[in-house]
Design an enzyme around this catalytic site. Structure first.
Site, PDB file in Angstrom:
ATOM      1  N   ASN A   1       5.208  39.763 -26.944  1.00  0.00           N
ATOM      2  CA  ASN A   1       3.923  39.115 -27.200  1.00  0.00           C
ATOM      3  C   ASN A   1       4.079  37.679 -27.694  1.00  0.00           C
ATOM      4  O   ASN A   1       3.190  36.844 -27.499  1.00  0.00           O
ATOM      5  CB  ASN A   1       3.106  39.922 -28.207  1.00  0.00           C
ATOM      6  CG  ASN A   1       3.853  40.147 -29.500  1.00  0.00           C
ATOM      7  OD1 ASN A   1       4.855  40.851 -29.517  1.00  0.00           O
ATOM      8  ND2 ASN A   1       3.390  39.558 -30.584  1.00  0.00           N
TER       9      ASN A   1
ATOM     10  N   HIS B   1       1.133  48.372 -35.837  1.00  0.00           N
ATOM     11  CA  HIS B   1       1.092  48.615 -34.394  1.00  0.00           C
ATOM     12  C   HIS B   1       1.217  50.083 -34.019  1.00  0.00           C
ATOM     13  O   HIS B   1       1.617  50.426 -32.918  1.00  0.00           O
ATOM     14  CB  HIS B   1       2.164  47.794 -33.680  1.00  0.00           C
ATOM     15  CG  HIS B   1       1.951  46.334 -33.849  1.00  0.00           C
ATOM     16  ND1 HIS B   1       1.083  45.611 -33.081  1.00  0.00           N
ATOM     17  CD2 HIS B   1       2.470  45.475 -34.763  1.00  0.00           C
ATOM     18  CE1 HIS B   1       1.081  44.353 -33.496  1.00  0.00           C
ATOM     19  NE2 HIS B   1       1.900  44.250 -34.514  1.00  0.00           N
TER      20      HIS B   1
ATOM     21  N   VAL C   1       6.053  44.491 -37.641  1.00  0.00           N
ATOM     22  CA  VAL C   1       6.648  45.812 -37.494  1.00  0.00           C
ATOM     23  C   VAL C   1       8.044  45.628 -36.914  1.00  0.00           C
ATOM     24  O   VAL C   1       8.271  45.776 -35.730  1.00  0.00           O
ATOM     25  CB  VAL C   1       5.769  46.761 -36.644  1.00  0.00           C
ATOM     26  CG1 VAL C   1       5.405  46.150 -35.317  1.00  0.00           C
ATOM     27  CG2 VAL C   1       6.424  48.114 -36.481  1.00  0.00           C
TER      28      VAL C   1
ATOM     29  N   HIS D   1       8.789  45.795 -24.338  1.00  0.00           N
ATOM     30  CA  HIS D   1       8.743  45.297 -25.719  1.00  0.00           C
ATOM     31  C   HIS D   1       8.072  46.239 -26.725  1.00  0.00           C
ATOM     32  O   HIS D   1       8.730  46.722 -27.639  1.00  0.00           O
ATOM     33  CB  HIS D   1       8.088  43.914 -25.759  1.00  0.00           C
ATOM     34  CG  HIS D   1       8.092  43.313 -27.130  1.00  0.00           C
ATOM     35  ND1 HIS D   1       9.255  43.092 -27.838  1.00  0.00           N
ATOM     36  CD2 HIS D   1       7.075  42.908 -27.941  1.00  0.00           C
ATOM     37  CE1 HIS D   1       8.968  42.573 -29.013  1.00  0.00           C
ATOM     38  NE2 HIS D   1       7.656  42.459 -29.104  1.00  0.00           N
TER      39      HIS D   1
ATOM     40  N   HIS E   1       9.810  45.438 -31.337  1.00  0.00           N
ATOM     41  CA  HIS E   1       8.571  45.629 -32.091  1.00  0.00           C
ATOM     42  C   HIS E   1       7.747  44.375 -31.918  1.00  0.00           C
ATOM     43  O   HIS E   1       8.288  43.279 -31.834  1.00  0.00           O
ATOM     44  CB  HIS E   1       8.848  45.820 -33.584  1.00  0.00           C
ATOM     45  CG  HIS E   1       9.352  47.178 -33.918  1.00  0.00           C
ATOM     46  ND1 HIS E   1      10.425  47.743 -33.302  1.00  0.00           N
ATOM     47  CD2 HIS E   1       8.933  48.077 -34.829  1.00  0.00           C
ATOM     48  CE1 HIS E   1      10.641  48.941 -33.822  1.00  0.00           C
ATOM     49  NE2 HIS E   1       9.755  49.164 -34.742  1.00  0.00           N
TER      50      HIS E   1
ATOM     51  N   TYR F   1       9.942  32.816 -31.277  1.00  0.00           N
ATOM     52  CA  TYR F   1       8.873  32.717 -32.276  1.00  0.00           C
ATOM     53  C   TYR F   1       8.370  31.286 -32.419  1.00  0.00           C
ATOM     54  O   TYR F   1       7.950  30.853 -33.498  1.00  0.00           O
ATOM     55  CB  TYR F   1       9.324  33.288 -33.620  1.00  0.00           C
ATOM     56  CG  TYR F   1       9.473  34.793 -33.579  1.00  0.00           C
ATOM     57  CD1 TYR F   1       8.477  35.629 -34.047  1.00  0.00           C
ATOM     58  CD2 TYR F   1      10.614  35.375 -33.030  1.00  0.00           C
ATOM     59  CE1 TYR F   1       8.603  37.002 -33.978  1.00  0.00           C
ATOM     60  CE2 TYR F   1      10.750  36.747 -32.948  1.00  0.00           C
ATOM     61  CZ  TYR F   1       9.741  37.557 -33.419  1.00  0.00           C
ATOM     62  OH  TYR F   1       9.868  38.912 -33.341  1.00  0.00           O
TER      63      TYR F   1
END
Length: 676
Positions: free
Chosen positions: A279, A371, A469, A361, A398, A226
């Site tokens: 992502n 999502h 999510v 993922h 998620h 992150y």
């Protein structure tokens, strides 16, 4: 080879129980009635990132001594990768990358701690994260080393140290254990599965609990550090687009990768870790380059498994064949990934690797609002291929979405030369995206009018803003949103501990069903989610209750452990962070999917859970798709001997996966218990 005929059977065994009540259910007891565990908001955990002053993330080595040491698997048991970093990263405006040629990549290893009789060399690299905008800091990594060890024995403990002997820059001695040889009764003891990990105080709890379960292998199904929730000056937020809407490009703070590598070293220097991209690893930079940190820091068995990409690859762990797929690279049938997947699945030998497990993922079958159905295009492209080859289990994390290029904001424009040119390219990309979304909006609005729905008046520039999510959900066996005894069990573990906190709203909650316009695959393009055409949700975009394919869901941080017992049974256990390390949040025996060719066998072997799991009765009922048959006369109860086998003649209906062929065949059913 895909099956010509498949026996689609859900078996419910009812007979005299020894211990009374059922302790651990199995998929043979399903499909299960959907369960939602009520949210206890007080248990959502401390989703706050560890600061750079925490001793667990500070640099503790000197000079070019190795740090951030990790082990990952190659395609087979006889080879592993050792990775580490030497030298310090740099971040600022005038950085000079280190020269990888100045430090050697050497691993000494052996089955004895002293002496380490073998030596292997590898390669090294540095990567950069560059931003051509005034005020944004650039980053260059330390020297990243990857060395492949070969010729290893199965299920064997090896000692190793890494570094550069010419500098006397060695690590201390670590150890790892190789995977067992592939075979129907040869498996790692425990495989830990976690997603959306991050580096928060909740992450520390997750990893502490995970280590206590003594895994032989760790799967991380995307969203690692992150780092892209931070600006390049180190300022972070739970929601990037909410806090930093005016940034000219989605920034990242790359030192968070180094902090994560230091924190995780205690685990992954001993236990192999296999990662697939999420992502949060996109991390766009100058020249439209993406995934630089992900592709550089980890070693992947891409070449060994016939892949040309770090985004998708496969490997064996004993009798399990793992397939790691990329959701942020082309997955259409004409693309390289799909063609590779076809070849990989065709080469799987189920006599050596009976279990087939896939991971990527973003989830296909999430019932959470965030999502919801946003990767329909990937599902439409790939689901039939995975289903036809009998994939047994799918693991997902998620995803979180921040739209920083979804609309044209009044962002500060750089000027002059390459900087201005890059900005023009980014702005043009944004404009094209908006035009495409407008066209899709018009088409969908027309469809809504035909369906009697009120169309959305305009495209909302903020409709793709921050969503989170992160939760746990396990499915019944499902294919194309329908219950199917041949379908995989989908397990979503996007709850490792990241700072985005938990997802709590479901698409089936009153008033929470997303508008179809909010569910495109924004990363890869495409708009495939439409109203359901059959089943309880026919004519609707969402169910009005928890979908029947969703067996269990809960909003809590945690991790899972997969224990494959034999070629028939695997035990899945999910542990919640708020519980003690030994308390179970969800647990089920997964029975190997019935994917058998009638031309290859005369005996259908089905194993049962231990007798303590079964209810009392003298009858055995067999439910066969598409017809229900009962054995008559009822057989005698199973013996108390858990190894005893019992054979019965029965007639079953066979059909192909495509539901086009049906014929009758007489088979013999063998019933036995799995090991306790």
């Amino acid at each position: 080879m895909p099956c010509i005929y498949v026996i689609a059977i859900a078996v419910f065994i009812i007979f005299n129980a020894v211990d009374g009540e059922i302790k651990i259910p199995s998929t043979l007891d399903g499909p299960f009635k959907p369960v939602t565990v009520p949210l206890d908001d007080s248990l959502r955990g401390k989703a706050v990132d560890l600061p750079d002053s925490d001793p667990r993330v500070e640099r503790s080595v000197k000079g070019f001594e190795p740090e951030q040491i990790s082990v990952s698997l190659s395609a087979e048991y006889h080879s592993v990768w050792i990775s580490w970093i030497t030298g310090e990263f740099q971040i600022g405006y005038n950085i000079i990358p280190l020269d990888p040629k100045t430090v050697a990549s050497v691993v000494r290893y052996g089955q004895l701690r002293f002496p380490l009789a073998h030596e292997a060399t590898g390669y090294s690299l540095v990567y950069n994260q560059l931003y051509p905008f005034q005020g944004l800091q650039n980053y260059t990594s330390g020297i990243i080393h990857h060395v492949r060890l070969t010729g290893l024995n199965p299920r064997t403990l090896y000692y190793y140290r890494c570094g550069d002997p010419s500098m006397r820059a060695w690590s201390k001695i670590y150890s790892f254990k190789t995977m067992p040889v592939s075979g129907p009764r040869s498996y790692p003891n425990r495989i830990a599965v976690v997603g959306d990990l991050g580096l928060t105080y909740n992450t520390t709890t997750t990893i502490s609990h995970l280590i206590s379960n003594k895994p032989d292998l760790v799967l991380l199904v995307g969203d690692v550090t992150y780092a892209n929730l931070y600006l390049t000056n180190g300022t972070g937020s739970d929601c990037y687009s909410c806090s930093f809407p005016q940034t000219p490009i989605h920034e990242t703070y790359q030192p968070r990768w180094d902090y994560w590598g230091r924190f995780m070293q205690n685990l992954v220097s001993k236990v192999p870790i296999m990662v697939v991209e999420g992502n949060h690893e996109i991390e766009e930079q100058a020249g439209r380059q993406t995934f630089a940190a992900y592709s550089s820091r980890f070693a992947f068995p891409s070449e060994e498994s016939g892949s040309s990409s770090t985004f998708y690859y496969s490997f064996n762990a004993g009798g399990i064949h793992f397939i790691m797929l990329g959701a942020y690279i082309a997955y259409n049938k004409s693309g390289d990934q799909y063609k590779w997947l076809e070849r990989d699945l065709a080469n799987v030998d189920r006599s050596k690797t009976p279990w087939l497990v896939a991971a990527w993922h973003p989830p296909w079958f999430s019932s959470y609002k965030a999502h919801y159905r946003e990767v329909e295009c990937m599902r439409v492209a790939m689901e039939e291929l995975l289903y036809s080859h009998g994939v047994d289990i799918v693991f997902n994390g998620h995803e979180q979405f921040d739209n920083v290029h979804g609309c044209l904001h009044d962002k500060p424009r750089p000027s002059g030369g390459q900087t201005a040119l890059l900005w023009q390219q980014l702005e043009l990309h944004t404009l094209v995206s908006v035009v495409i979304n407008q066209i899709l909006g018009v088409l969908l609005a027309a469809q809504h009018l035909r369906n009697g729905m009120k169309p959305t008046r305009e495209i909302n520039c903020n409709r793709f803003n921050h969503k989170e999510v992160h939760a746990y959900e396990r499915s019944n066996r499902v294919y194309n949103y329908n219950l199917d005894p041949c379908g995989p069990v989908y397990i979503m573990v996007g709850d490792g501990g990241n700072r985005e906190k938990m997802a709590i709203e479901h698409a089936d909650d009153p008033g929470k069903c997303p508008e179809p316009l909010t569910t495109p695959d924004e990363y890869m393009g495409g708009f495939c989610a439409t109203n359901f055409t059959s089943g309880p949700a026919a004519g609707k975009f969402c169910w009005d209750r928890q979908p029947e394919y969703s067996a269990f869901r809960e909003s809590s941080f945690g991790h899972g452990i997969l224990e494959v017992k034999n070629e028939t049974w695997a035990l899945w256990t999910w542990y919640r962070n708020q519980d003690s390390k030994s308390k179970v949040g969800d647990q089920i025996y997964i029975h190997l999917g019935l994917d058998l060719s009638l031309s290859r066998f005369l005996t259908l072997k089905i194993s049962l859970p231990t007798q303590s799991h079964l209810r009392s009765s003298r009858s055995l009922t067999l439910i066969v798709s598409p017809q229900q048959l009962a054995i008559s006369p009822p057989p005698q109860p199973l013996a108390r001997d858990p190894t005893a086998a019992h054979a019965y003649d029965l007639a079953v209906t066979s059909r192909s996966r495509s539901h086009r062929h049906r014929s009758w065949s007489h088979l013999r059913l063998n019933l036995s218990h799995p090991p306790t």
